[in-house]
Design a protein around this motif. Structure first.
Motif, mmCIF file in Angstrom:
data_model
loop_
_atom_site.group_PDB
_atom_site.id
_atom_site.type_symbol
_atom_site.label_atom_id
_atom_site.label_comp_id
_atom_site.label_asym_id
_atom_site.label_seq_id
_atom_site.Cartn_x
_atom_site.Cartn_y
_atom_site.Cartn_z
ATOM 1 N N LEU A 1 -1.318 -0.040 -0.351
ATOM 2 C CA LEU A 1 -1.719 -0.763 0.856
ATOM 3 C C LEU A 1 -3.230 -0.972 0.929
ATOM 4 N N VAL A 2 -3.978 -0.229 0.115
ATOM 5 C CA VAL A 2 -5.433 -0.358 0.092
ATOM 6 C C VAL A 2 -5.807 -1.498 -0.852
ATOM 7 N N PRO A 3 -6.825 -2.322 -0.524
ATOM 8 C CA PRO A 3 -7.250 -3.383 -1.458
ATOM 9 C C PRO A 3 -7.594 -2.821 -2.832
ATOM 10 N N ARG A 4 -7.355 -3.646 -3.860
ATOM 11 C CA ARG A 4 -7.541 -3.196 -5.232
ATOM 12 C C ARG A 4 -8.976 -2.727 -5.485
ATOM 13 N N SER A 5 -9.944 -3.394 -4.863
ATOM 14 C CA SER A 5 -11.336 -3.033 -5.118
ATOM 15 C C SER A 5 -11.680 -1.639 -4.614
ATOM 16 N N ARG A 6 -10.916 -1.147 -3.638
ATOM 17 C CA ARG A 6 -11.196 0.174 -3.074
ATOM 18 C C ARG A 6 -10.092 1.182 -3.368
ATOM 19 N N ARG A 7 -9.120 0.795 -4.174
ATOM 20 C CA ARG A 7 -7.946 1.649 -4.369
ATOM 21 C C ARG A 7 -8.286 2.930 -5.122
ATOM 22 N N THR A 8 -9.165 2.846 -6.113
ATOM 23 C CA THR A 8 -9.503 4.048 -6.895
ATOM 24 C C THR A 8 -10.164 5.105 -6.021
ATOM 25 N N ARG A 9 -11.139 4.680 -5.219
ATOM 26 C CA ARG A 9 -11.825 5.633 -4.353
ATOM 27 C C ARG A 9 -10.877 6.182 -3.274
ATOM 28 N N ALA A 10 -10.043 5.301 -2.716
ATOM 29 C CA ALA A 10 -9.081 5.764 -1.714
ATOM 30 C C ALA A 10 -8.083 6.751 -2.318
ATOM 31 N N THR A 11 -7.698 6.529 -3.565
ATOM 32 C CA THR A 11 -6.784 7.459 -4.226
ATOM 33 C C THR A 11 -7.420 8.829 -4.419
ATOM 34 N N LEU A 12 -8.668 8.844 -4.848
ATOM 35 C CA LEU A 12 -9.359 10.125 -5.030
ATOM 36 C C LEU A 12 -9.514 10.876 -3.711
ATOM 37 N N LEU A 13 -9.909 10.149 -2.661
ATOM 38 C CA LEU A 13 -10.057 10.797 -1.356
ATOM 39 C C LEU A 13 -8.705 11.271 -0.817
ATOM 40 N N GLY A 14 -7.676 10.438 -0.973
ATOM 41 C CA GLY A 14 -6.360 10.830 -0.490
ATOM 42 C C GLY A 14 -5.810 12.043 -1.209
ATOM 43 N N LEU B 1 12.873 18.385 2.533
ATOM 44 C CA LEU B 1 13.440 18.232 1.195
ATOM 45 C C LEU B 1 13.263 16.796 0.692
ATOM 46 N N TYR B 2 13.540 15.813 1.554
ATOM 47 C CA TYR B 2 13.386 14.412 1.150
ATOM 48 C C TYR B 2 11.920 14.070 0.882
ATOM 49 N N PHE B 3 11.023 14.509 1.753
ATOM 50 C CA PHE B 3 9.604 14.228 1.546
ATOM 51 C C PHE B 3 9.087 14.898 0.273
ATOM 52 N N LEU B 4 9.564 16.109 0.016
ATOM 53 C CA LEU B 4 9.121 16.826 -1.174
ATOM 54 C C LEU B 4 9.605 16.137 -2.444
ATOM 55 N N GLY B 5 10.808 15.583 -2.400
ATOM 56 C CA GLY B 5 11.327 14.908 -3.576
ATOM 57 C C GLY B 5 10.681 13.550 -3.837
ATOM 58 N N SER B 6 10.254 12.868 -2.776
ATOM 59 C CA SER B 6 9.672 11.527 -2.935
ATOM 60 C C SER B 6 8.192 11.492 -2.595
ATOM 61 N N LEU B 7 7.496 12.607 -2.744
ATOM 62 C CA LEU B 7 6.092 12.655 -2.362
ATOM 63 C C LEU B 7 5.243 11.760 -3.255
ATOM 64 N N LYS B 8 5.519 11.752 -4.553
ATOM 65 C CA LYS B 8 4.726 10.923 -5.462
ATOM 66 C C LYS B 8 4.905 9.438 -5.164
ATOM 67 N N SER B 9 6.141 9.014 -4.941
ATOM 68 C CA SER B 9 6.363 7.604 -4.637
ATOM 69 C C SER B 9 5.763 7.219 -3.287
ATOM 70 N N LEU B 10 5.785 8.127 -2.315
ATOM 71 C CA LEU B 10 5.161 7.844 -1.023
ATOM 72 C C LEU B 10 3.651 7.677 -1.169
ATOM 73 N N LYS B 11 3.025 8.543 -1.966
ATOM 74 C CA LYS B 11 1.591 8.401 -2.180
ATOM 75 C C LYS B 11 1.261 7.094 -2.887
ATOM 76 N N LYS B 12 2.050 6.738 -3.892
ATOM 77 C CA LYS B 12 1.794 5.493 -4.620
ATOM 78 C C LYS B 12 1.936 4.290 -3.701
ATOM 79 N N MET B 13 2.956 4.296 -2.824
ATOM 80 C CA MET B 13 3.134 3.188 -1.904
ATOM 81 C C MET B 13 1.987 3.110 -0.898
ATOM 82 N N ALA B 14 1.543 4.275 -0.408
ATOM 83 C CA ALA B 14 0.436 4.282 0.552
ATOM 84 C C ALA B 14 -0.851 3.778 -0.088
ATOM 85 N N TYR B 15 -1.099 4.134 -1.337
ATOM 86 C CA TYR B 15 -2.321 3.688 -1.999
ATOM 87 C C TYR B 15 -2.280 2.187 -2.303
#
Length: 398
Positions: free
Chosen positions: A236-249, A220-234
């Protein structure tokens, strides 16, 4: 301070006074003359301007320091491994909860597309999950309780039938089996083992209930905060590679969610079909057996055989003919599921070759049991996606 004057070096004894460097073309003044002119006497064996002596050679290349640092690194790694091993059960619960949250997220997004707020969509999906657990408990627990009570009530009859059996009577006369059994039952060992077994079963049931509640709450907690968890994980990736990492993730998460959703649909079809068939064949506890078939069908490779074996065994208790018909039905249904239902449902969710599916399920099952078998296939899909989109293009450019 004069801009041309060098900045002093700070030491534990104060600023380090460097000897004056004469400008170009000027005559250098000997140190003894400068010391004498300044009026300060330098102790013997001490360099001018260094009251504690000249610093020694760096110990960075010392073998003792290197060995101590390496040993400290090994001990730290060993401690981390032990910590992970000690918390493995908790980590497995966290991984399972995150896996379920990713799998239930497509259902939440479908409800959101129907103009349902995300909080309401999460509530509806989570209530559906709880309803499945409640129905399973109500369908399975009463038959088990009834069968256990019936066995205890008919136990004296079973013992009497054993005593009337000629073979058992002959063995009892030769080896005193019933007398030894009576002595064992009346001894303290039987009571200790009996209560120990009951307590062991009780602890296992309590642990299973606690783990189930923990998984539900974490999901329930993961489902409610899934978007914020993904944003925080992305982030952590350098800005130059963040777009590609976001698409792959996002693609990996969609693949995992599609796999879980597809597997649930296949299991639902298996459970409904089994319930209809067992009801037609008048097999007792058809609903409980159908739920068992649906749940075991979630396990890759061997789950379908386990559920079919349990249902067929109950069919044999009804009559040999019913048992044989159950075996034939489940054999035909497995062929239909493997070659028509599963490919149709999974074709748009997880694109994994059959060999990779088998290898992922086997390796996951060997590492983490049933949980590893469930996680193996989507993890293999994620690895294949990374290989196809990242590793192979880089190898072509090299």
């Amino acid at each position: 301070m004069d801009p041309a004057e060098p900045e002093p070096i700070l030491t534990s004894a104060g600023p380090l006074i460097l000897p004056d460097i004469p400008p170009a073309g000027a005559t250098a003044v000997p140190a003894s003359t400068a010391t004498a002119s300044s009026g300060a006497a330098t102790p013997p064996g001490v360099a001018p301007g260094l009251p504690f002596g000249r610093p020694g050679r760096s110990m960075s290349n010392n073998p003792f320091v290197f060995g101590f640092t390496a040993a400290l690194g090994v001990l730290t790694a060993w401690w981390l491994v032990q910590a992970v091993a000690s918390a493995s059960s908790v980590l497995i619960l966290i991984v399972v909860s995150l896996f379920l949250a990713i799998g239930l997220n497509p259902a939440v997004e479908v409800l959101q597309r129907w103009n349902v707020p995300r909080v309401g969509a999460i509530t509806v999906v989570f209530l559906g999950v709880i309803l499945v657990f409640v129905v399973f408990g109500l369908a399975v627990v009463p038959p088990l309780t009834a069968q256990s009570t019936q066995f205890v009530d008919q136990l004296p009859q079973y013992v009497q039938e054993l005593q009337n059996n000629p073979l058992i009577r002959d063995l009892d006369q030769r080896f005193q089996l019933l007398e030894k059994l009576q002595q064992y039952v009346t001894s303290g060992d039987f009571g200790t083992q009996m209560f120990g077994g009951v307590l062991g079963i009780g602890s296992v049931l309590i642990g299973a209930v606690f783990n189930s509640l923990t998984v539900l709450v974490l999901t329930l907690y993961f489902l409610g905060s899934l978007k914020s968890l993904k944003k925080m994980a992305y982030r952590l990736v350098p800005r130059s590679r963040r777009t590609r990492a976001t698409l792959l993730g996002d693609q990996i998460i969609d693949s995992i969610g599609g796999y879980v959703a597809g597997n649930l649909i296949i299991s639902l079809i298996a459970g409904v079909t089994t319930f209809i068939f067992l009801s037609i064949m008048q097999v007792p506890y058809a609903l409980a057996l159908a739920l068992i078939v649906a749940l075991t069908d979630l396990i890759p490779l061997v789950g379908a055989f386990i559920g079919a074996g349990v249902a067929s065994l109950v069919g044999f208790f009804v009559s040999p003919t019913v048992g044989i018909v159950c075996l034939v039905f489940f054999t035909i249904y497995q062929q239909i599921e493997n070659y028509w239902i599963a490919p149709t449902v999974m074709k748009s969710s997880v694109d994994v070759p059959p060999l990779a599916t088998i290898v992922g399920a086997l390796l996951g099952g060997a590492l983490l049991g049933v949980v590893g078998a469930l996680l193996g296939i989507p993890l293999v899909a994620a690895i294949l996606l990374i290989l196809r989109e990242v590793v192979l293009p880089r190898q072509e450019r090299a």
